[in-house]
Enzyme design. Structure first.
Site, short mmCIF file in Angstrom:
data_model
loop_
_atom_site.label_atom_id
_atom_site.label_comp_id
_atom_site.label_asym_id
_atom_site.label_seq_id
_atom_site.Cartn_x
_atom_site.Cartn_y
_atom_site.Cartn_z
CD GLU A 187 -1.85 4.12 3.41
OE1 GLU A 187 -3.01 4.40 3.73
OE2 GLU A 187 -1.57 3.29 2.50
CB CYS A 193 -6.50 -0.55 5.44
SG CYS A 193 -4.78 -1.09 5.27
CB CYS A 221 -1.82 1.47 6.22
SG CYS A 221 -1.51 0.64 4.64
CG HIS A 271 -1.97 -1.02 1.21
ND1 HIS A 271 -3.02 -1.00 2.10
CD2 HIS A 271 -2.17 -2.11 0.43
CE1 HIS A 271 -3.82 -2.02 1.86
NE2 HIS A 271 -3.32 -2.71 0.85
#
Length: 142
Positions: free
Chosen positions: A48, A76, A79, A46
């Site tokens: 992040e 999410c 993260c 992701h």
């Protein structure tokens, strides 16, 4: 957030869900990342996580206290958990994620009293622009 949006556009350009992230320390961008789980065949890639890894390398430390993380979509649980472990001081996100957001929408891991670290959270920064980028991406695929 504008730089995070630029990262999100890079993700869209390569067929990834357009989420972008930048990390700022002492007033300067030290890391950036965009979604890459499809191209990297990695469910953890992701925006992040990509940015957290780059920030750790740039600052020579896995602890990122004093840093602010800007991301175009509310993080999410994975993260947000990584941000807690990294000791990110402040989280700023664009669009809320009512299906998987873990900084206040579905869960609030960023400020959970049960965890060993909490961060300041500001949501809704350039939310309309962040949301439109995501919605446009998915509209094109339907």
């Amino acid at each position: 957030m504008r730089q995070a949006l630029d990262q999100a556009r890079q993700a869209a350009a390569v067929g990834e869900v357009p989420v972008g992230c930048v990390i700022v320390s002492e007033g300067r961008v030290v890391a950036a990342g965009f979604n890459r789980p499809i191209s990297r065949h990695d469910p953890t890639a992701h925006a992040e996580i990509e940015a957290l890894r780059a920030a750790g390398d740039a600052l020579g430390n896995y602890r990122l206290g004093g840093c602010t993380l800007y991301v175009t979509l509310e993080p999410c649980a994975m993260c947000t958990g990584a941000m807690v472990h990294a000791r990110i001081t402040r989280l700023v996100y664009g669009a809320a994620d009512p299906k998987a957001g873990a900084a206040g929408s579905v869960f609030d891991l960023a400020r959970a009293a049960a965890l060993n670290h909490r961060m300041d959270v500001s949501g809704g920064v350039l939310a309309a622009e962040c949301r439109e980028l995501l919605q446009g991406f998915f509209r094109e695929r339907r």
